[in-house]
Write a protein that holds these residues in place. Structure first.
Motif, PDB file in Angstrom:
ATOM      1  N   ASN A 404     -18.716-132.973 -15.331  1.00  0.00           N
ATOM      2  CA  ASN A 404     -20.005-132.296 -15.339  1.00  0.00           C
ATOM      3  C   ASN A 404     -20.958-133.014 -16.297  1.00  0.00           C
ATOM      4  OD1 ASN A 404     -18.922-130.396 -13.592  1.00  0.00           O
ATOM      5  ND2 ASN A 404     -18.303-129.030 -15.255  1.00  0.00           N
ATOM      6  N   VAL A 405     -22.256-132.939 -15.990  1.00  0.00           N
ATOM      7  CA  VAL A 405     -23.263-133.666 -16.769  1.00  0.00           C
ATOM      8  C   VAL A 405     -24.488-132.781 -16.970  1.00  0.00           C
ATOM      9  CG1 VAL A 405     -24.764-135.712 -16.848  1.00  0.00           C
ATOM     10  CG2 VAL A 405     -22.497-135.878 -15.801  1.00  0.00           C
ATOM     11  N   ILE A 406     -25.075-132.875 -18.166  1.00  0.00           N
ATOM     12  CA  ILE A 406     -26.364-132.247 -18.442  1.00  0.00           C
ATOM     13  C   ILE A 406     -27.412-133.352 -18.547  1.00  0.00           C
ATOM     14  CG2 ILE A 406     -27.746-130.912 -20.080  1.00  0.00           C
ATOM     15  CD1 ILE A 406     -25.198-129.485 -20.944  1.00  0.00           C
ATOM     16  N   ILE A 407     -28.504-133.216 -17.781  1.00  0.00           N
ATOM     17  CA  ILE A 407     -29.625-134.155 -17.869  1.00  0.00           C
ATOM     18  C   ILE A 407     -30.782-133.421 -18.536  1.00  0.00           C
ATOM     19  CG2 ILE A 407     -31.184-135.683 -16.615  1.00  0.00           C
ATOM     20  CD1 ILE A 407     -29.179-135.651 -14.292  1.00  0.00           C
ATOM     21  N   GLN A 408     -31.257-133.957 -19.651  1.00  0.00           N
ATOM     22  CA  GLN A 408     -32.324-133.294 -20.396  1.00  0.00           C
ATOM     23  C   GLN A 408     -33.545-134.201 -20.498  1.00  0.00           C
ATOM     24  OE1 GLN A 408     -29.682-130.380 -23.304  1.00  0.00           O
ATOM     25  NE2 GLN A 408     -30.712-132.132 -24.198  1.00  0.00           N
ATOM     26  N   ARG A 536     -25.188-118.925 -22.528  1.00  0.00           N
ATOM     27  CA  ARG A 536     -23.810-118.712 -22.978  1.00  0.00           C
ATOM     28  C   ARG A 536     -23.239-119.984 -23.590  1.00  0.00           C
ATOM     29  NH1 ARG A 536     -20.687-114.275 -20.536  1.00  0.00           N
ATOM     30  NH2 ARG A 536     -18.902-115.523 -21.200  1.00  0.00           N
ATOM     31  N   GLU A 537     -22.662-119.856 -24.765  1.00  0.00           N
ATOM     32  CA  GLU A 537     -22.109-121.023 -25.448  1.00  0.00           C
ATOM     33  C   GLU A 537     -20.900-121.577 -24.707  1.00  0.00           C
ATOM     34  OE1 GLU A 537     -21.328-122.467 -30.025  1.00  0.00           O
ATOM     35  OE2 GLU A 537     -21.059-120.343 -29.536  1.00  0.00           O
ATOM     36  N   ASP A 538     -20.056-120.679 -24.145  1.00  0.00           N
ATOM     37  CA  ASP A 538     -18.867-121.158 -23.433  1.00  0.00           C
ATOM     38  C   ASP A 538     -19.264-121.915 -22.166  1.00  0.00           C
ATOM     39  OD1 ASP A 538     -19.834-118.851 -22.283  1.00  0.00           O
ATOM     40  OD2 ASP A 538     -17.934-117.743 -22.345  1.00  0.00           O
ATOM     41  N   LEU A 539     -20.334-121.470 -21.489  1.00  0.00           N
ATOM     42  CA  LEU A 539     -20.817-122.195 -20.316  1.00  0.00           C
ATOM     43  C   LEU A 539     -21.406-123.548 -20.725  1.00  0.00           C
ATOM     44  CD1 LEU A 539     -21.494-122.436 -17.322  1.00  0.00           C
ATOM     45  CD2 LEU A 539     -23.578-121.086 -17.744  1.00  0.00           C
ATOM     46  N   TYR A 540     -22.090-123.541 -21.854  1.00  0.00           N
ATOM     47  CA  TYR A 540     -22.670-124.800 -22.354  1.00  0.00           C
ATOM     48  C   TYR A 540     -21.582-125.843 -22.562  1.00  0.00           C
ATOM     49  CZ  TYR A 540     -24.689-128.106 -25.692  1.00  0.00           C
ATOM     50  OH  TYR A 540     -25.087-129.247 -26.341  1.00  0.00           O
ATOM     51  N   TYR A 541     -20.483-125.458 -23.184  1.00  0.00           N
ATOM     52  CA  TYR A 541     -19.419-126.424 -23.448  1.00  0.00           C
ATOM     53  C   TYR A 541     -18.688-126.828 -22.158  1.00  0.00           C
ATOM     54  CZ  TYR A 541     -20.086-125.894 -28.433  1.00  0.00           C
ATOM     55  OH  TYR A 541     -20.624-125.914 -29.695  1.00  0.00           O
ATOM     56  N   ARG A 542     -18.663-125.930 -21.176  1.00  0.00           N
ATOM     57  CA  ARG A 542     -18.059-126.284 -19.890  1.00  0.00           C
ATOM     58  C   ARG A 542     -18.924-127.332 -19.165  1.00  0.00           C
ATOM     59  NH1 ARG A 542     -13.169-126.093 -17.725  1.00  0.00           N
ATOM     60  NH2 ARG A 542     -12.887-124.130 -18.884  1.00  0.00           N
ATOM     61  N   LEU A 543     -20.237-127.230 -19.320  1.00  0.00           N
ATOM     62  CA  LEU A 543     -21.150-128.171 -18.660  1.00  0.00           C
ATOM     63  C   LEU A 543     -21.334-129.466 -19.447  1.00  0.00           C
ATOM     64  CD1 LEU A 543     -23.949-125.651 -17.616  1.00  0.00           C
ATOM     65  CD2 LEU A 543     -22.375-126.814 -16.063  1.00  0.00           C
ATOM     66  N   ASN A 544     -21.283-129.352 -20.772  1.00  0.00           N
ATOM     67  CA  ASN A 544     -21.666-130.468 -21.635  1.00  0.00           C
ATOM     68  C   ASN A 544     -20.508-131.435 -21.879  1.00  0.00           C
ATOM     69  OD1 ASN A 544     -23.315-132.018 -23.274  1.00  0.00           O
ATOM     70  ND2 ASN A 544     -22.749-130.890 -25.129  1.00  0.00           N
ATOM     71  N   ILE A 545     -19.986-132.012 -20.803  1.00  0.00           N
ATOM     72  CA  ILE A 545     -19.011-133.091 -20.958  1.00  0.00           C
ATOM     73  C   ILE A 545     -19.761-134.375 -21.323  1.00  0.00           C
ATOM     74  CG2 ILE A 545     -17.141-134.368 -19.864  1.00  0.00           C
ATOM     75  CD1 ILE A 545     -16.654-131.326 -20.252  1.00  0.00           C
ATOM     76  N   CYS A 546     -20.871-134.597 -20.629  1.00  0.00           N
ATOM     77  CA  CYS A 546     -21.755-135.722 -20.944  1.00  0.00           C
ATOM     78  C   CYS A 546     -23.195-135.224 -20.899  1.00  0.00           C
ATOM     79  CB  CYS A 546     -21.579-136.862 -19.945  1.00  0.00           C
ATOM     80  SG  CYS A 546     -20.004-137.726 -20.084  1.00  0.00           S
ATOM     81  N   THR A 547     -24.017-135.700 -21.829  1.00  0.00           N
ATOM     82  CA  THR A 547     -25.439-135.367 -21.830  1.00  0.00           C
ATOM     83  C   THR A 547     -26.250-136.645 -21.728  1.00  0.00           C
ATOM     84  OG1 THR A 547     -25.111-133.383 -23.180  1.00  0.00           O
ATOM     85  CG2 THR A 547     -27.330-134.306 -23.115  1.00  0.00           C
TER      86      THR A 547
END
Length: 695
Positions: A404-408, A536-547
């Protein structure tokens, strides 16, 4: 006992070496194996300096703010885009009693510390001068050095300026490496490619030491970079160390080489080529110039030596590549010897730099002139700036990992283009990529949209049910834009699917299994929303494998030119026109602050193509269009430019805006009287301000 190298100063993440750490402890109190240095001068690594200048629009106040921002956030000077630092000079303030270094130091000693500033805790109080020729800042503050930090006391050197000394010592390890490589390869003829005159001289002197009196050195100089210095002056300072000097356009290496090989005075096979600058095209020319089984020496790991390897393979050449950017035993003594020999020449160059003004434009003109010619293209992603190049390299690397990846990034920076890069270069490239804007989903319909529903699940449900986003994206990628707008209830349901890869349709009893890679984007950093209790912090860590951080256009200005040209060509194909941007128009686009980023740039270029009557879009056309909304954009511009900087100079900001308004009025109305009427000012006041700002 092992000597101290700064491991105890690492704050985050713990357990890594200082150059890798994100943040270092800048506590002023020294510890075992440490010394504190009062800062005087910092030599910033050249690629890092150029990136900072480009992202700051070459405005000194913004360059200062950018450097302060890096140092305050990281506790060291390490540019996050180029990952490089620099070296420092200063006076010893305090030394721990147990300090066990190779060179004994004591309070009051002036020293050069040659450890990269990516490894040293640093605190800057004030930046008093920016030198655009050397890439240096004169500043106050302090740095912490360690027992393993190579230092040198300048007391026994000739009357060489601190700036010239710093520039030389920053290259010292690599210079000695070139000496060793030339001896290993039994070189006689060497070509040096680059643009910094003092750097080219240092490597020429190294070749003379390595080869002896019979050495032959060809100098190939970047014609764009040195456009403020006459060729006669350049030849004078480089001669006689460099015996054959040519001025070329590195952006056209094949064409340039064909001309160059006819003009070379030295006809001996070139045994080694030294590439002293990370300029696109130098790696190709190096391969063309060097003989078969010759050597190419890259003075920095940032250089494109991987491209050189591919070019050599295409030409069927066997080439030995060196990439030195570290210290070698004996480099200090060798560097001192070279400096004694070169002192008069280096002082001559230093005096030449000081003799003309506009050094800032020397860096800026090179960035602008070469931008369109060296655009990178990766799967339709067009770029030129080193910031974007580094980001694209990270994206292509991340694409191969099925995580999973977060694009900011801000609105309009091109987050969906990054998504396309990931999709096209991932294992799921042949599978669907479903794009969803979470901000457009009604809260009462969110669950059925994401997970689908069975027939009769609710009033108005389709007969036979409907598949949701997760089923549509199965085996592919699900892109969730503006994920921060989802309710906390919907976030908890999304978390469960990401954890178990299973869900039930609304109104269904059959468990559905999916295999989906989730990539999400948000304008506001999700970490910030977590801190505010909105995500949600737990969702954030589930998504934030790579930013992946996509920088705004104002921080990668070299991209503006290549994108503008691309958008013009795109419009030409659409409308059957032959419009083009004049150099002045490109300059205006380059200098604008682009609060709407790439989306705004595309809109502006589209409007320019349609509204301009002739085939050439001039600077006055750009001015007229950009200044239509100058008043409305003023507050937004200041906020976006300075929102991350603690230091603001109110008067300086107001002067910048005043200059912009007066310049616009003068260009629109043509005379000072009409411009004064437009702005509601007396003509004498406008004339005085016009003179003040040099308009």
């Amino acid at each position: 006992m092992e000597r101290e190298f700064g491991l105890g100063r690492v704050l985050e993440p713990k357990g890594v070496f200082p150059p890798i750490a994100w943040r270092l402890d800048t506590d002023r109190e020294i510890r075992r194996g440490e010394a504190r240095i009062r800062l005087e001068l910092i030599n910033i690594e050249w690629d890092s300096f150029q990136q900072i200048c480009s992202s700051s629009g070459y405005a000194e106040d913004k360059i200062r703010a950018r450097i302060f921002d890096i140092v305050e956030k990281r506790g060291k000077l390490q540019n996050p885009f180029t990952r490089s630092g620099g070296v420092l000079m200063g006076t010893v303030e305090a030394v721990s009693p147990s300090f066990n270094a190779d060179v004994a130091i004591q309070p009051g000693d002036r020293i050069y510390c040659l450890t990269s500033l990516t490894s040293l805790p640093l605190h800057i109080d004030e930046i008093t001068e920016i030198d655009f020729d050397y890439g240096q800042i004169r500043c106050s503050g302090y740095g912490i050095i360690f027992e393993t930090s190579p230092v040198y006391r300048p007391s026994m050197l000739l009357n060489l300026s601190d700036k010239a000394m710093m520039a030389a010592f920053d290259e010292s390890g690599s210079i000695y490496g070139s000496y060793i490589a030339a001896q290993e390869q039994d070189c006689h003829t060497v070509a040096i490619l680059g643009n910094n005159l003092h750097t080219m001289l240092l490597y020429a002197a190294s070749m003379r030491e390595a080869i002896g009196p019979e050495y032959q050195v060809i100098g190939i100089v970047d014609d764009y970079y040195n456009d403020n210095i006459s060729r006669e002056e350049i030849v004078r300072v480089l001669t006689p160390l460099i015996k054959d000097i040519h001025f070329v356009n590195f952006s056209e290496p094949v064409k340039t080489y064909e001309t160059l090989k006819q003009d070379l005075k030295i006809r001996s096979p070139i045994d080694m080529v030294i590439v002293t600058d990370d300029i696109a095209g130098t790696e190709t020319m190096a391969v063309e110039l060097v003989k078969n089984r010759g050597a190419i020496y890259f003075t920095s790991f940032d250089s494109n030596y991987n491209i050189a390897a591919l070019c050599a393979e295409a030409l069927g050449k066997m080439v030995i590549s060196y990439a030195f950017d570290q210290f070698i035993d004996g480099f200090l003594d060798f560097s001192r010897q070279i400096l004694y020999v070169l002192a008069p020449k280096l002082e001559e160059i230093d005096g030449m730099y000081r003799s003309y003004s506009g050094s800032r434009h020397q860096v800026q003109s090179r960035a602008k002139s070469r931008a369109v010619e060296n655009a990178g293209r990766d799967d339709g992603f067009i770029y030129q700036d080193i910031v974007t190049r580094n980001m694209v390299e990270d994206v292509l690397n991340i694409a191969h990992y099925d995580c999973n990846v977060i694009i900011q990034g801000e609105t309009g920076v091109g987050k969906e283009k990054v998504l396309e890069l990931i999709h096209q270069n991932s294992e799921r490239c042949a599978k669907p990529c479903v794009r969803i804007n979470c901000a457009t989903i009604q809260e009462n319909l969110a669950e059925s949209e994401f997970f689908g529903y069975e027939s009769g699940a609710f009033t108005g449900a389709q007969a036979g049910g409907k598949a949701g986003y997760f089923e549509a994206a199965n085996e592919g990628i699900l892109f969730l834009d503006e994920i921060g707008t989802l309710s906390m209830n919907m976030q908890s349901k999304l978390l469960r699917v990401l954890q178990e890869n299973q869900f039930y349709r609304v109104g269904g009893t059959k468990q559905i299994n999916v295999n989906v890679r989730v990539i999400c984007a948000n304008n506001v950093p999700l970490r910030q929303l977590v801190d505010q209790g909105k995500f949600r912090e737990d969702l954030y860590y589930r998504l934030n494998i790579c930013t992946i951080e996509v920088p705004p256009l104002r921080e990668r200005r070299a991209d503006i030119l290549v994108m503008a040209e691309f958008f013009v060509e795109k419009c030409n194909k659409r409308y059957g026109t032959a419009k083009e941007l004049s150099p002045g128009a490109l300059n205006r686009l380059y200098d604008y602050y682009w609060p709407g980023n790439v989306r705004e740039l595309e809109n502006v270029v589209h409007r320019l193509v349609i509204s301009t009557r002739g085939n050439v879009i001039g600077d006055e056309d750009v001015d007229a269009l950009l200044n239509e909304s100058a008043y409305g954009d003023l507050v937004r511009s200041i906020r976006k430019t300075y929102d991350r900087n603690d230091r603001l100079d109110f008067h300086q900001i107001m002067e910048q805006q005043e200059k912009r308004l007066i310049e616009y009025a003068l260009k629109k109305e043509k005379t000072t009287r009409k411009a004064a009427d437009m702005l509601g000012l007396p003509q004498t006041t406008l004339a005085r301000k016009k003179l003040k700002y040099g308009l």
